[in-house]
Design a protein around this motif. Structure first.
Motif, PDB file in Angstrom:
ATOM      1  N   LYS A  76       0.868  -1.167   0.000  1.00  0.00           N
ATOM      2  CA  LYS A  76       0.000   0.000   0.000  1.00  0.00           C
ATOM      3  C   LYS A  76       0.910   1.224   0.000  1.00  0.00           C
ATOM      4  O   LYS A  76       1.984   1.218   0.591  1.00  0.00           O
ATOM      5  N   GLU A  77       0.457   2.295  -0.618  1.00  0.00           N
ATOM      6  CA  GLU A  77       1.175   3.556  -0.564  1.00  0.00           C
ATOM      7  C   GLU A  77       0.474   4.469   0.426  1.00  0.00           C
ATOM      8  O   GLU A  77      -0.743   4.615   0.389  1.00  0.00           O
ATOM      9  N   ILE A  78       1.272   5.058   1.320  1.00  0.00           N
ATOM     10  CA  ILE A  78       0.741   5.976   2.320  1.00  0.00           C
ATOM     11  C   ILE A  78       1.304   7.356   1.999  1.00  0.00           C
ATOM     12  O   ILE A  78       2.517   7.526   1.840  1.00  0.00           O
ATOM     13  N   VAL A  79       0.446   8.342   1.901  1.00  0.00           N
ATOM     14  CA  VAL A  79       0.876   9.720   1.682  1.00  0.00           C
ATOM     15  C   VAL A  79       0.952  10.387   3.050  1.00  0.00           C
ATOM     16  O   VAL A  79       0.012  10.348   3.833  1.00  0.00           O
ATOM     17  N   THR A  80       2.115  11.004   3.346  1.00  0.00           N
ATOM     18  CA  THR A  80       2.327  11.605   4.652  1.00  0.00           C
ATOM     19  C   THR A  80       3.210  12.847   4.513  1.00  0.00           C
ATOM     20  O   THR A  80       3.803  13.078   3.468  1.00  0.00           O
ATOM     21  N   LYS A  81       3.293  13.622   5.566  1.00  0.00           N
ATOM     22  CA  LYS A  81       4.193  14.778   5.611  1.00  0.00           C
ATOM     23  C   LYS A  81       5.550  14.305   6.122  1.00  0.00           C
ATOM     24  O   LYS A  81       5.631  13.505   7.048  1.00  0.00           O
ATOM     25  N   ALA A  82       6.609  14.813   5.505  1.00  0.00           N
ATOM     26  CA  ALA A  82       7.963  14.453   5.919  1.00  0.00           C
ATOM     27  C   ALA A  82       8.912  15.581   5.530  1.00  0.00           C
ATOM     28  O   ALA A  82       8.569  16.459   4.737  1.00  0.00           O
ATOM     29  N   ILE A  83      10.111  15.543   6.093  1.00  0.00           N
ATOM     30  CA  ILE A  83      11.143  16.499   5.701  1.00  0.00           C
ATOM     31  C   ILE A  83      11.655  16.063   4.336  1.00  0.00           C
ATOM     32  O   ILE A  83      12.178  14.966   4.177  1.00  0.00           O
ATOM     33  N   ILE A  84      11.480  16.948   3.341  1.00  0.00           N
ATOM     34  CA  ILE A  84      11.921  16.613   1.990  1.00  0.00           C
ATOM     35  C   ILE A  84      13.168  17.407   1.589  1.00  0.00           C
ATOM     36  O   ILE A  84      13.691  17.210   0.501  1.00  0.00           O
ATOM     37  N   GLY A  85      13.647  18.267   2.473  1.00  0.00           N
ATOM     38  CA  GLY A  85      14.873  19.009   2.201  1.00  0.00           C
ATOM     39  C   GLY A  85      15.364  19.725   3.441  1.00  0.00           C
ATOM     40  O   GLY A  85      14.571  20.158   4.266  1.00  0.00           O
ATOM     41  N   LYS A  86      16.698  19.801   3.572  1.00  0.00           N
ATOM     42  CA  LYS A  86      17.325  20.451   4.717  1.00  0.00           C
ATOM     43  C   LYS A  86      18.547  21.215   4.240  1.00  0.00           C
ATOM     44  O   LYS A  86      19.228  20.780   3.319  1.00  0.00           O
ATOM     45  N   SER A  87      18.818  22.316   4.922  1.00  0.00           N
ATOM     46  CA  SER A  87      20.017  23.086   4.604  1.00  0.00           C
ATOM     47  C   SER A  87      20.360  23.956   5.806  1.00  0.00           C
ATOM     48  O   SER A  87      19.489  24.281   6.609  1.00  0.00           O
ATOM     49  N   LYS A  88      21.635  24.331   5.927  1.00  0.00           N
ATOM     50  CA  LYS A  88      22.032  25.273   6.971  1.00  0.00           C
ATOM     51  C   LYS A  88      23.066  26.229   6.403  1.00  0.00           C
ATOM     52  O   LYS A  88      23.761  25.909   5.430  1.00  0.00           O
ATOM     53  N   LYS A  89      23.139  27.405   7.023  1.00  0.00           N
ATOM     54  CA  LYS A  89      24.030  28.440   6.507  1.00  0.00           C
ATOM     55  C   LYS A  89      24.599  29.259   7.654  1.00  0.00           C
ATOM     56  O   LYS A  89      23.857  29.750   8.499  1.00  0.00           O
ATOM     57  N   ASN A  90      25.924  29.406   7.658  1.00  0.00           N
ATOM     58  CA  ASN A  90      26.610  30.323   8.574  1.00  0.00           C
ATOM     59  C   ASN A  90      26.731  31.654   7.867  1.00  0.00           C
ATOM     60  O   ASN A  90      27.000  31.702   6.667  1.00  0.00           O
ATOM     61  N   SER A  91      26.539  32.730   8.601  1.00  0.00           N
ATOM     62  CA  SER A  91      26.742  34.038   7.984  1.00  0.00           C
ATOM     63  C   SER A  91      27.418  34.971   8.973  1.00  0.00           C
ATOM     64  O   SER A  91      27.234  34.871  10.182  1.00  0.00           O
ATOM     65  N   THR A  92      28.225  35.860   8.419  1.00  0.00           N
ATOM     66  CA  THR A  92      28.935  36.863   9.190  1.00  0.00           C
ATOM     67  C   THR A  92      28.608  38.218   8.575  1.00  0.00           C
ATOM     68  O   THR A  92      28.712  38.384   7.362  1.00  0.00           O
ATOM     69  N   ASN A  93      28.184  39.149   9.412  1.00  0.00           N
ATOM     70  CA  ASN A  93      27.835  40.481   8.938  1.00  0.00           C
ATOM     71  C   ASN A  93      28.591  41.522   9.742  1.00  0.00           C
ATOM     72  O   ASN A  93      28.833  41.342  10.932  1.00  0.00           O
ATOM     73  N   GLU A  94      28.954  42.617   9.071  1.00  0.00           N
ATOM     74  CA  GLU A  94      29.643  43.721   9.732  1.00  0.00           C
ATOM     75  C   GLU A  94      28.699  44.921   9.798  1.00  0.00           C
ATOM     76  O   GLU A  94      27.987  45.211   8.833  1.00  0.00           O
ATOM     77  N   PHE A  95      28.693  45.589  10.947  1.00  0.00           N
ATOM     78  CA  PHE A  95      27.835  46.751  11.160  1.00  0.00           C
ATOM     79  C   PHE A  95      28.647  47.863  11.798  1.00  0.00           C
ATOM     80  O   PHE A  95      29.626  47.617  12.503  1.00  0.00           O
ATOM     81  N   LYS A  96      28.193  49.076  11.554  1.00  0.00           N
ATOM     82  CA  LYS A  96      28.757  50.259  12.200  1.00  0.00           C
ATOM     83  C   LYS A  96      27.635  50.921  12.978  1.00  0.00           C
ATOM     84  O   LYS A  96      26.548  51.125  12.461  1.00  0.00           O
TER      85      LYS A  96
END
Length: 178
Positions: A5-25
């Protein structure tokens, strides 16, 4: 032969992470002599689909505590910062990001000040953060099912289920409570 049987469900279909560095005055009202502390508060963000990329819109407040007047007085200056990060998310099974998926953004590392320097009348800051994105969407899973077998034990109401009940009644000591 197994049936599926095929069951349709919600799942994580993609993941990503990002480091960022910002400079402010930041330019405080008074000329700073010494930086006594820096912190970030009120970090808020959300993610939206932008033509297949996750667009993260966020804001936070930068607080700088400093001394002035030859290090005899202190003050705090605050600056609200808006940011926008675009994050590509590789989806599983070559799925395409549409508006039907749910986008969850998490702060994996809260924004924090990694470097602060007084530069004349301004304060130069370097802020680092790490955000993670999960895309939740519909997916299918296949499960093997067993043949329709009746695995319940049938009990007849007329049968005595436990023959030990009759023996237990015969062994009651009627003089016990006296």
């Amino acid at each position: 032969m197994a049936n599926f049987k095929e069951i349709v469900t919600k799942a994580i279909i993609g993941k990503s992470k990002k480091n960022s560095t910002n400079e402010f005055k930041i330019t405080p009202e008074l000329k700073p002599d010494t930086i006594l502390g820096c912190w970030i508060i009120n970090h808020k963000f959300n993610g939206v689909n932008n033509n297949g990329l996750v667009n993260i819109l966020g804001t936070y407040d930068i607080n700088v505590w400093y001394s002035y007047d030859s290090d005899t007085k202190t003050a705090v200056t605050t600056k609200s910062v808006d940011y926008q990060d675009k994050m590509p998310v590789r989806l599983k099974d070559n799925t395409v990001l549409t508006n039907n998926e749910e986008i969850i953004v998490r702060s994996l590392k809260q924004p924090s000040v990694s470097n602060v320097v007084i530069n004349g009348d301004t304060v130069d800051l370097v802020i680092e953060k790490e955000l993670g994105v999960e895309v939740i969407g519909d997916t299918k899973i296949k499960v093997s099912i067993e043949e329709d077998e009746d695995d319940y034990e049938e009990i007849n109401d007329d049968e005595v289920i436990n023959n030990n009940d009759e023996v237990a009644i015969d062994e009651i000591d009627e003089e016990y409570l006296k």
